[in-house]
Design a protein around this motif. Structure first.
Motif, PDB file in Angstrom:
ATOM      1  N   PHE B 318      10.441  -3.645   4.815  1.00 34.00           N
ATOM      2  CA  PHE B 318      11.583  -3.019   4.229  1.00 34.00           C
ATOM      3  C   PHE B 318      11.300  -2.604   2.678  1.00 34.00           C
ATOM      4  N   ILE B 319      10.254  -3.451   1.911  1.00 37.02           N
ATOM      5  CA  ILE B 319       9.762  -3.272   0.610  1.00 37.02           C
ATOM      6  C   ILE B 319       9.094  -1.785   0.613  1.00 37.02           C
ATOM      7  N   LEU B 320       8.045  -1.988   1.704  1.00 37.23           N
ATOM      8  CA  LEU B 320       7.218  -0.525   1.996  1.00 37.23           C
ATOM      9  C   LEU B 320       8.262   0.568   1.963  1.00 37.23           C
ATOM     10  N   VAL B 321       9.234   0.492   2.958  1.00 39.42           N
ATOM     11  CA  VAL B 321      10.385   1.681   3.101  1.00 39.42           C
ATOM     12  C   VAL B 321      10.879   2.029   1.853  1.00 39.42           C
ATOM     13  N   TYR B 322      11.339   0.798   1.160  1.00 39.78           N
ATOM     14  CA  TYR B 322      12.187   1.059  -0.006  1.00 39.78           C
ATOM     15  C   TYR B 322      11.455   1.503  -1.177  1.00 39.78           C
ATOM     16  N   VAL B 323       9.900   1.282  -1.308  1.00 43.63           N
ATOM     17  CA  VAL B 323       9.227   1.928  -2.342  1.00 43.63           C
ATOM     18  C   VAL B 323       9.285   3.561  -2.333  1.00 43.63           C
ATOM     19  N   PHE B 324       9.192   3.854  -0.862  1.00 45.08           N
ATOM     20  CA  PHE B 324       9.188   5.400  -0.722  1.00 45.08           C
ATOM     21  C   PHE B 324      10.921   5.782  -1.002  1.00 45.08           C
ATOM     22  N   SER B 325      11.622   5.344  -0.319  1.00 46.09           N
ATOM     23  CA  SER B 325      12.866   5.905  -0.450  1.00 46.09           C
ATOM     24  C   SER B 325      13.531   5.861  -1.975  1.00 46.09           C
ATOM     25  N   ASN B 326      13.347   4.674  -2.577  1.00 52.50           N
ATOM     26  CA  ASN B 326      14.039   4.668  -3.791  1.00 52.50           C
ATOM     27  C   ASN B 326      13.177   5.479  -4.806  1.00 52.50           C
ATOM     28  N   MET B 327      11.942   5.290  -4.739  1.00 54.78           N
ATOM     29  CA  MET B 327      10.958   6.135  -5.734  1.00 54.78           C
ATOM     30  C   MET B 327      11.404   7.558  -5.557  1.00 54.78           C
ATOM     31  N   ALA B 328      11.808   8.252  -4.333  1.00 54.32           N
ATOM     32  CA  ALA B 328      12.197   9.488  -3.841  1.00 54.32           C
ATOM     33  C   ALA B 328      13.295   9.865  -4.767  1.00 54.32           C
ATOM     34  N   ALA B 363      18.645  13.985  -0.346  1.00 54.50           N
ATOM     35  CA  ALA B 363      19.538  13.539   0.662  1.00 54.50           C
ATOM     36  C   ALA B 363      18.565  12.721   1.540  1.00 54.50           C
ATOM     37  N   ILE B 364      17.335  13.274   1.790  1.00 63.40           N
ATOM     38  CA  ILE B 364      16.667  12.335   2.733  1.00 63.40           C
ATOM     39  C   ILE B 364      16.312  10.839   2.190  1.00 63.40           C
ATOM     40  N   ALA B 365      16.077  10.938   0.823  1.00 60.36           N
ATOM     41  CA  ALA B 365      15.916   9.436   0.317  1.00 60.36           C
ATOM     42  C   ALA B 365      17.185   8.675   0.654  1.00 60.36           C
ATOM     43  N   ALA B 370      20.550   4.618   3.071  1.00 63.97           N
ATOM     44  CA  ALA B 370      21.759   4.175   3.812  1.00 63.97           C
ATOM     45  C   ALA B 370      21.446   3.616   5.474  1.00 63.97           C
ATOM     46  N   GLY B 371      20.024   3.833   5.881  1.00 58.66           N
ATOM     47  CA  GLY B 371      19.852   3.238   7.192  1.00 58.66           C
ATOM     48  C   GLY B 371      20.098   4.408   8.187  1.00 58.66           C
ATOM     49  N   ILE B 372      19.933   5.652   8.313  1.00 55.18           N
ATOM     50  CA  ILE B 372      20.262   6.730   9.229  1.00 55.18           C
ATOM     51  C   ILE B 372      18.853   6.975   9.911  1.00 55.18           C
ATOM     52  N   PRO B 373      18.736   6.931  11.250  1.00 58.48           N
ATOM     53  CA  PRO B 373      17.617   7.312  11.838  1.00 58.48           C
ATOM     54  C   PRO B 373      17.632   8.724  11.688  1.00 58.48           C
ATOM     55  N   PRO B 374      16.387   9.489  11.844  1.00 57.23           N
ATOM     56  CA  PRO B 374      14.839   8.952  12.095  1.00 57.23           C
ATOM     57  C   PRO B 374      14.175   8.427  10.756  1.00 57.23           C
ATOM     58  N   THR B 375      14.895   8.233   9.601  1.00 57.06           N
ATOM     59  CA  THR B 375      14.467   8.016   8.571  1.00 57.06           C
ATOM     60  C   THR B 375      13.729   6.438   8.688  1.00 57.06           C
ATOM     61  N   ALA B 376      12.829   5.993   7.711  1.00 59.25           N
ATOM     62  CA  ALA B 376      12.257   4.645   7.808  1.00 59.25           C
ATOM     63  C   ALA B 376      13.508   3.563   7.441  1.00 59.25           C
ATOM     64  N   GLY B 377      14.360   3.926   6.905  1.00 61.62           N
ATOM     65  CA  GLY B 377      15.254   2.854   6.281  1.00 61.62           C
ATOM     66  C   GLY B 377      15.982   2.391   7.551  1.00 61.62           C
ATOM     67  N   PHE B 378      16.193   3.341   8.474  1.00 60.84           N
ATOM     68  CA  PHE B 378      17.036   2.648   9.686  1.00 60.84           C
ATOM     69  C   PHE B 378      16.329   1.354  10.079  1.00 60.84           C
ATOM     70  N   PHE B 379      14.955   1.648  10.354  1.00 63.42           N
ATOM     71  CA  PHE B 379      14.078   0.581  11.271  1.00 63.42           C
ATOM     72  C   PHE B 379      13.796  -0.500  10.221  1.00 63.42           C
TER      73      PHE B 379
END
Lengths: 105, 473
Positions: B318-328, B363-365, B370-379
Motif C-alpha cells: 500500500f505504501i508503494l501505491v501510496y507513493v505513486f498516487s499521493n505523489m501524483a 483524476a487518476i491519482a 479512493a480505491g477505484i479499479p483498475p488503479t493500484a489503489g483498489f488492490f
C-alpha cells in the motif's frame, strides 16, 4: 553511590513520573513557545532519571549511554526549535502560541 | 570490510550529503545546474540501491538489514527522486536550494537507520535524525509566516511525541533490562507496567503517523509547509514510520498482540472516520490531502491489525501505491501552487478546459486514493482489508468499507469540480517542464502498472515472508 542505591527503585519511578507529568501538563497548558520547549526538556529529563535508575537496578550500562544521547539530541532539538521561534518572533512579534493561528480549520 | 555492503544505502546517502555540502561550499553554481546534478545523483543512488543487497547484522547487532528493508529503502529513495523532480519549479526559484537537499537527505538517512535499527538506542537516534531536519524543512518558505508557523507546530509536537515515546522506551527498558530488540522480544511479558509502556510507545508512534487522537498537528503543518515538504511528510515520512511499525511492533511486542490489537483497532476506526469527516469540509487542497492521508493511515492500521505476513506485505504494498498516487496528486497541487499561486478546491473548477493533461493526472491519482479499479489503489485497499479480515473482526472491516464509500464522495467532488463545474476565471494553462512531466508520467505509470500486474505485490510478499523467517525473532 551507596546512599543512592539504598533508595528503592519505586521512589525513582514515582519522582520521574511526577516530573514527566509536570512537563507534559506544561506543554499542554502553557502558552509561551519558549516555556513549551522548557517543559519538553523537563519531560526528557524525567526520562533520563528513569533510565539512570533502571540502569543501576539492572547493572546494565545501556541505560546510561541512552541518557547521554538523549541529552545531546535534546540540545539539537532545542537549537532548531529556538531558531524557528526566532523566525516566528520576527514575523509575528510575539512568542504566544495562541496568536499563531493563521493555520486553522 | 565486506560487511560494509550491508550499510550500502546509508553510506550512499551519507556520500550524497557530503557531495551536497561540498557543492554548496565550492564556487557558486546556478540553481538549475545544481538541480540537474542533484537529480542525477539521486537517480544513481536509486539505481545502485537495487544491486548487491544482502541480509545480516552489524555493530554488535544494533543494525540489521535484509531484502525487505532494502526494498523499502529503495521505495523511499524513489519517492525522494520523484519529489525532487516534481517540485523542480519551486526549488528552482528558492535561494537556499542546496540546504533543502542537505536537510532532506539527512532526514532520509535517519529513516533508513530507523528501518534498519535493531536496538532502541539506534531507533531513537534515527527517529530524531528523521524529525529534526523535517521541522527545519517545514519552515523553508522563509518569507511566509504560515511556513514558520508550520515549522514551529512540527517541532513542538514532535518533541512532545518523542518525550512520550522515550517514556515508553525507558519503561520497556526497566521491565526487560535490555535495549536490544532481539533479547527484548523474549523477555516481554504482558504485565501492567509493560502494557502501560506499550501504550506510551504506541502514542509516540501514533503522533508520527498522525493516527487520530494525535493528529491535530497534521493538517496545520501540511498546509503551512511548502508543497515539496508536504508530499515528503505525507508519503515518505509516513511510509518509513509504517515500515518501522510493522517490523518493530510486530516482532518485538509479539507476546502482547492482544493489547496491540485493541490499540490498533481504536486508532484505525477513529482515523478513518474522523479523517474522512474532516476531509469533506476542507477548502484548501493541501489540507484536504492531509485529512485524506489521515484516513489512509486508518486503512493501513486495519491491514496491520491482522498480525500476519500478509498484513505486513499489504501495508508495504500500500505504501508503494501510496507513493505513486499521493505523489501524483501533490505534484499537480504543487505545480499549480508554484506556477499560479492558487490552492483552494474552488480554484480547480474548470481545470479540465485549461489543463486537460494535469486534470487527468489528478483524476487518476484521486481514483487511486479512493480505491477505484483498475488503479493500484483498489488492490492496495483490497489487500489491506483482506489482511485485516483474517482476524475475524468484521465490525472493523465493515467500518472500513463504509469509510471507503464516504471517501469516494470527497475525492470525486474534486474530479467533478475539474471536469464538470463551470468557472469564470479558471486556472490558466501551465507549461510543464521536462522534470515535472517525467515525475508525473512515472507516477501514473506506477499507479496503472501496479494496478493490473501482480508482480510488485508478489515480490513484496516474498521478501516479507523471507525477512520474517531470517530475523531471529
Amino acid at each position: 553511590m551507596n546512599i543512592l542505591q539504598t533508595i528503592p527503585l519505586n521512589h525513582y519511578i514515582m519522582l520521574s513520573a511526577l516530573l514527566f507529568s509536570i512537563g507534559a501538563m506544561g506543554v499542554l497548558l502553557r502558552r509561551n513557545a519558549i516555556i513549551l520547549l522548557m517543559c519538553v526538556e523537563l519531560m526528557l529529563n524525567a526520562v533520563n532519571l528513569l533510565f539512570a535508575a533502571f540502569s543501576v537496578h539492572h547493572a546494565d550500562g545501556g541505560g546510561q549511554v541512552m541518557v547521554i544521547f538523549i541529552m545531546t539530541v535534546a540540545a539539537a532539538e532545542v537549537a532548531v526549535g529556538l531558531a524557528i521561534i526566532v523566525m516566528m518572533f520576527r514575523k509575528a512579534g510575539t512568542t504566544d502560541i495562541n496568536l499563531f493561528d493563521t493555520l486553522k480549520w | 570490510m565486506t560487511d560494509l555492503i550491508l550499510l550500502k544505502h546509508e553510506l550512499l546517502l551519507t556520500a550524497l550529503l557530503l557531495i551536497f555540502i561540498l557543492m554548496k561550499l565550492g564556487k557558486d553554481i546556478s540553481n538549475s545546474s545544481f538541480l540537474k546534478m542533484s537529480n542525477a545523483l539521486l537517480l544513481i543512488n536509486f539505481i545502485i540501491g537495487f544491486f548487491g543487497n544482502q541480509h545480516g547484522q552489524m555493530f554488535a547487532s544494533m543494525f540489521q538489514t535484509n531484502e525487505l528493508m532494502a526494498l523499502q529503502k529503495n521505495m523511499l529513495n524513489g519517492g525522494l527522486l520523484l519529489i525532487s523532480l516534481s517540485s523542480s519549479r519551486w526549488l528552482n526559484n528558492h535561494i537556499h536550494l542546496p540546504e533543502f537537499f542537505m536537510l532532506i537527505v539527512a532526514t532520509l538517512l535517519g529513516m533508513f537507520f530507523m528501518i534498519s535499527s535493531n536496538n532502541l538506542l539506534v531507533f531513537y537516534l534515527a527517529l530524531e535524525l528523521a524529525t529534526i531536519p523535517l521541522a527545519a524543512l517545514c519552515s523553508f518558505d522563509l518569507d511566509k509566516r504560515q511556513s514558520s508557523e508550520a515549522g514551529m507546530k512540527m517541532i513542538m509536537s514532535s518533541a512532545f511525541a518523542s518525550g512520550i515515546l522515550l517514556m515508553g522506551i525507558s519503561l520497556v527498558y526497566g521491565v526487560t533490562g535490555t535495549l536490544a530488540f532481539t533479547e527484548m522480544s523474549s523477555l516481554i511479558a504482558s504485565d501492567h507496567l509493560t502494557v502501560f509502556a506499550l501504550i506510551l510507545l504506541f502514542a509516540g508512534f501514533a503522533f508520527k503517523l498522525s493516527v487520530v487522537p494525535f493528529h491535530l498537528w497534521t493538517a496545520d503543518v501540511y498546509e503551512g509547509s511548502p508543497v515539496a515538504v508536504t508530499s515528503y511528510l505525507s508519503v515518505i515520512s509516513k511510509g518509513a514510520m509504517v515500515f518501522v511499525f510493522t517490523s518493530v511492533l510486530y516482532q518485538v511486542f509479539k507476546p502482547m498482540q492482544e493489547v496491540m490489537y485493541q490499540l490498533i483497532y481504536i486508532g484505525a476506526v477513529l482515523s478513518m472516520t474522523i479523517g474522512n469527516l474532516f476531509a469533506m469540509r476542507q477548502q484548501n487542497i493541501k489540507r484536504f490531502l492531509a485529512f485524506s492521508s489521515i484516513a489512509q493511515v486508518g486503512f493501513i492500521l486495519t491491514g496491520i491489525s491482522g498480525f500476519s505476513h500478509t498484513g505486513a506485505a499489504s501495508a508495504t504494498f500500500f505504501i508503494l501505491v501510496y507513493v505513486f498516487s499521493n505523489m501524483a496528486a501533490f505534484a499537480v497541487a504543487g505545480i499549480v501552487s508554484s506556477a499560479i499561486g492558487r490552492e483552494t478546491i474552488d480554484d480547480y473548477k474548470g481545470f479540465y478546459r485549461t489543463n486537460p493533461f494535469l486534470s487527468w493526472v489528478l483524476a487518476i491519482a484521486l481514483f487511486s486514493l479512493a480505491g477505484i479499479p483498475p488503479t493500484a489503489g483498489f488492490f492496495g485497499k483490497f489487500f489491506l482489508l483482506s489482511a485485516g479480515a483474517a482476524k475475524g473482526n468484521y465490525v472493523l472491516i465493515t467500518i472500513a468499507a463504509l469509510n471507503m464509500i464516504i471517501s469516494l464522495y470527497y475525492y470525486l467532488r474534486i474530479v467533478r469540480a475539474m471536469f464538470m463545474d463551470k468557472n469564470e476565471t479558471p486556472i490558466g494553462s501551465v507549461n510543464l517542464s521536462f522534470n515535472e512531466r517525467a515525475a508525473i508520467i512515472i507516477c501514473i505509470a506506477g499507479i496503472l502498472i501496479s494496478g493490473i500486474w501482480n508482480g510488485p505485490f508478489h515480490t513484496i510478499h516474498h521478501s516479507v515472508t523471507e525477512a520474517f523467517s531470517i530475523t531471529p525473532f
